[in-house]
Design an enzyme around this catalytic site. Structure first.
Site, PDB file in Angstrom:
ATOM      1  N   THR A 357       0.826  -1.199   0.000  1.00  0.00           N
ATOM      2  CA  THR A 357       0.000   0.000   0.000  1.00  0.00           C
ATOM      3  C   THR A 357       0.864   1.254   0.000  1.00  0.00           C
ATOM      4  OG1 THR A 357      -1.718  -1.172   1.211  1.00  0.00           O
ATOM      5  CG2 THR A 357      -1.835   1.227   1.212  1.00  0.00           C
ATOM      6  N   CYS A 440      -5.641  -8.263   5.348  1.00  0.00           N
ATOM      7  CA  CYS A 440      -5.309  -6.877   5.686  1.00  0.00           C
ATOM      8  C   CYS A 440      -5.683  -6.590   7.139  1.00  0.00           C
ATOM      9  CB  CYS A 440      -6.041  -5.921   4.760  1.00  0.00           C
ATOM     10  SG  CYS A 440      -5.721  -4.177   5.132  1.00  0.00           S
ATOM     11  N   LYS A 479      -4.759 -14.104  -0.366  1.00  0.00           N
ATOM     12  CA  LYS A 479      -3.687 -13.828   0.595  1.00  0.00           C
ATOM     13  C   LYS A 479      -4.304 -13.782   1.990  1.00  0.00           C
ATOM     14  CE  LYS A 479       0.307 -10.795   1.348  1.00  0.00           C
ATOM     15  NZ  LYS A 479       0.142 -10.384   2.748  1.00  0.00           N
ATOM     16  N   HIS A 509       0.790 -15.196   5.057  1.00  0.00           N
ATOM     17  CA  HIS A 509       1.666 -14.316   5.832  1.00  0.00           C
ATOM     18  C   HIS A 509       1.765 -14.903   7.240  1.00  0.00           C
ATOM     19  CE1 HIS A 509       2.598  -9.923   7.272  1.00  0.00           C
ATOM     20  NE2 HIS A 509       3.515 -10.797   7.633  1.00  0.00           N
ATOM     21  N   GLY A 543       6.835 -13.180   4.801  1.00  0.00           N
ATOM     22  CA  GLY A 543       7.218 -12.674   6.105  1.00  0.00           C
ATOM     23  C   GLY A 543       8.711 -12.682   6.349  1.00  0.00           C
TER      24      GLY A 543
END
Length: 702
Positions: A357, A440, A479, A509, A543
């Site tokens: 982002t 998110c 994701k 993640h 990660g």
């Protein structure tokens, strides 16, 4: 303090005791810089006029005086637009005051002499558009106008026709979205086949204002104890009420104003995201354009074939058509490719740049492509904003010709919103895959029921993936994070089913939503999920990848992993892709790093424009990027190599003045670097990094 990762908005320990061994520093997650490069402890000032001596109440009052209302800010923007520095783009391109077709009704200034008097001096270098062999679309407004042939604009207003960027939003489609007249035949047919389609659009407004409306096969009951509206079908199952779905608005991400919601005709493109082509289209819109905004129903989506158009049923006739005529025939649905028959993307071993982002904009992705990235993905775009035709959100889907394997990432809370978005993207954009963000952690996204909130609703996750993969032929990837709450991992229990839902790949993640970006990622759990996944479902880990050594270790410890997604590691040192491909720790010099920044600036001026507005937009994004790059510690200064992502850099001297400047955590020094590339900042210029991660134990994170 020693074992925690640096918080993205928090303080950094800039002093390290010289008597500590490198092993002791590493155990405290502090970069073990060689002693000869460490700075001495700073002397604290105790002057009475120091900023720390200002009482808190005085600070609050000063901030209160500077705060302005939205109405006042809007008034100032309108006044500024008519000022001499905002020259009419048509006049800027031609150099002729009489060339503007709107004359006195134009909303821009026609004061050519006033513009030239206040225009900042030209920047050093050559116009990026002229350098690429084209004509500059900004003419006299270009900050490199002295390098134009003959020093005057060429008069060519179509200099961007040969632009290497694609995926722009056409005006016709945007107007259809504004008027809510866009047809989504494939998405609605798939939603209906999965019993996820609510009442027709013509009845949605009634549902918002009237309770208990009978909508055919479904009945809306707003008396649910949870306070949310539900739809009770004939079978007794409860579905999400479409009225509530329509209320789900993800505006406000990254500073978007609430005024974007009120009137679609008043939406404006933001300088952060608009490309020069979009800006030119916006600026050329005169006051008479409103008279031409009547879009008839003859306009249908460009990729819609005649047979598909024949299947679209007008809203007014829904009540008179039979159910067999209301949807696409069953035979048409059976012709759609099964998820396993779709053209899949081979992620194995490819260097995947994560969607980032703000900083993961198109110029930054171009830099990473030059340095070796194989797969790129656009910034996360909110489905509701895309369906509203917001130009600033559609700008996040733009693709450069150098991005040979490119995907877009979307985020939505409900199946119908996501299904219509993916159909629209497939029609209007040139992409290779669509990624759905279900991880998110941002509060404003989670509170809408999107992002990490979906981890608590696996059935809704299933519905979203099924309807998205059944609507479009492009591969659908997702994701996710390990879980919503720390210690309650759940992806391992879903990984076997995700492939059967229709996903072509899944990125995990290794952190929970509650964890945000603190602590190290749990790669052991990522390995566990990869081993449980079916062989037809590629699993991508994510990660803390910050060196080719870590990349290799993940390949060795878990061969089942397809690849690793690189996120913050690419922000801090984008040459990580070169290091992985060449299998070395690159002791990059300060001059080489400056050349990478120069490439970003050139790409930024091509994307955001070479006028003053484009220059300052490029500067803002450069500063956002520099708020990450200072964390890099050169290889030649470390006692232990390679650097880990959670190591906090101490205060140190570089091997030359530029390297020392690049190691500074002061925004003033970042501005100095930007002035080396983009000239002096305007008067009153201020900058504060936009990204700040929340602490690990925030109450609202559980």
């Amino acid at each position: 303090m020693g074992e925690e990762e640096r918080d993205e908005g928090g303080s950094v320990p800039r002093v390290v005791a010289a008597d500590q061994t490198p092993q002791e520093l590493v155990s405290r997650a502090i970069a073990p810089v060689k002693k000869e490069f460490l700075r001495p402890p700073p002397v604290r000032s105790s002057a009475p006029n120091d900023d720390v001596s200002i009482p808190n109440e005085n600070r609050t009052s000063v901030l209160a005086k500077e705060k302005k209302s939205k109405r006042q800010l809007k008034r100032e923007r309108r006044q500024e637009q008519k000022s001499a520095k905002n020259l009419c783009p048509v006049i800027a391109k031609t150099g002729d005051v009489s060339s503007c077709p709107y004359k006195d009704k134009c909303r821009f200034s026609h004061d050519l002499e006033g513009f030239e008097a206040q225009k900042p001096s030209d920047l050093e270098g050559q116009c990026p558009f002229v350098k690429s062999g084209g004509s500059c679309p900004y003419g006299l407004a270009c900050r490199f106008s002295s390098t134009h042939e003959g020093g005057v604009p060429s008069g060519d207003c179509n200099g961007l026709k040969n632009s290497s960027e694609v995926n722009g939003l056409s005006k016709d489609v945007q107007k259809l979205l504004w008027k809510n007249k866009m047809s989504f035949s494939k998405a609605d047919a798939k939603l209906k086949s999965l019993s996820l389609l609510g009442p027709s659009k013509s009845k949605r407004n009634d549902l918002e204002n009237k309770e208990g409306v009978d909508t055919g096969s479904n009945k809306c009951d707003h008396s649910d104890d949870s306070g949310s509206c539900v739809v009770t079908s004939d079978s007794g199952s409860k579905l999400e009420c479409p009225a509530e779905v329509m209320k789900d608005d993800d505006n406000g991400i990254d500073g978007k104003c609430e005024s974007d919601e009120r009137c679609p005709l008043k939406r404006r493109k933001t300088e952060e995201n608009c490309s020069p082509k979009e800006a030119a289209n916006e600026e050329n819109c005169g006051p008479m354009e409103a008279e031409n905004e009547g879009v008839t129903e003859k306009i249908v989506e460009r990729s819609c074939t005649k047979s598909e158009a024949d299947d679209i049923v007008p809203e007014t006739d829904l009540s008179t058509k039979s159910e067999a005529e209301d949807i696409v025939p069953e035979t048409d649905l059976s012709l759609k490719l099964h998820s396993r028959e779709k053209k899949l993307i081979d992620f194995r071993g490819k260097l995947y740049l994560a969607p980032l982002t703000t900083v993961g904009n198109l110029p930054f992705r171009r830099v990473c492509k030059v340095l070796g990235a194989d797969v790129t993905c656009g910034e996360m775009a909110m489905c509701t904003n895309l369906l509203q035709g917001q130009a600033s959100e559609w700008a996040l889907l733009r693709r450069h010709s150098s991005e040979d394997l490119f995907g877009v990432q979307i985020c939505g809370a409900y199946p119908d919103t996501v299904a219509r978005t993916v159909e629209l993207i497939e029609q209007e954009c040139t992409i290779d895959f669509i990624d759905i963000n279900m991880g998110c952690p941002i509060d404003i996204v989670v509170n809408k029921g999107a992002g990490s909130a979906l981890l608590t609703k696996p059935m809704r996750m299933k519905s979203i993936v099924e309807v998205a993969s059944g609507t479009v032929d492009k591969p659908i990837t997702i994701k996710v994070r390990t879980a919503y709450f720390e210690g309650k991992n759940r992806i391992d229990s879903l990984i076997a089913d995700i492939g059967s839902w229709g996903a072509s790949a899944v990125t995990i993640h290794g952190r929970s939503r509650q964890q945000r970006y603190s602590k190290l990622a749990d790669w052991d759990y990522v390995y566990q999920c990869a081993r449980k996944a079916p062989t037809t479902l590629p699993v991508v880990g994510n990660g803390d990848v910050f060196s080719f050594v870590e990349w290799n270790n993940h390949r060795t410890e878990c061969p089942e992993l397809a690849t690793d997604m690189i996120a913050r590691g690419a922000l801090i040192k984008p040459w990580i892709f070169t290091e992985i491909k060449e299998q070395r720790n690159w002791d990059i010099s300060s001059g080489e790093r400056l050349n990478i920044l120069k490439d970003f600036v050139n790409f930024g001026l091509e994307h955001w424009g070479s006028d003053t507005k484009g220059v300052e937009t490029t500067r803002r994004f450069l500063l956002e990027w520099l708020s990450y790059t200072f964390r890099y510690v050169p290889v030649g200064l470390l006692d232990v190599v390679p650097q880990r992502l959670n190591w906090r850099p101490p205060s140190y001297y570089g091997r030359d003045e530029l390297e020392t400047l690049m190691a500074s955590d002061s925004a003033a020094d970042w501005i100095r670097i930007s002035e080396m590339l983009l000239g002096k900042v305007p008067d009153g210029f201020t900058f504060a990094p936009k990204h700040k991660s929340n602490a690990y134990d925030r109450a609202e994170n559980g």
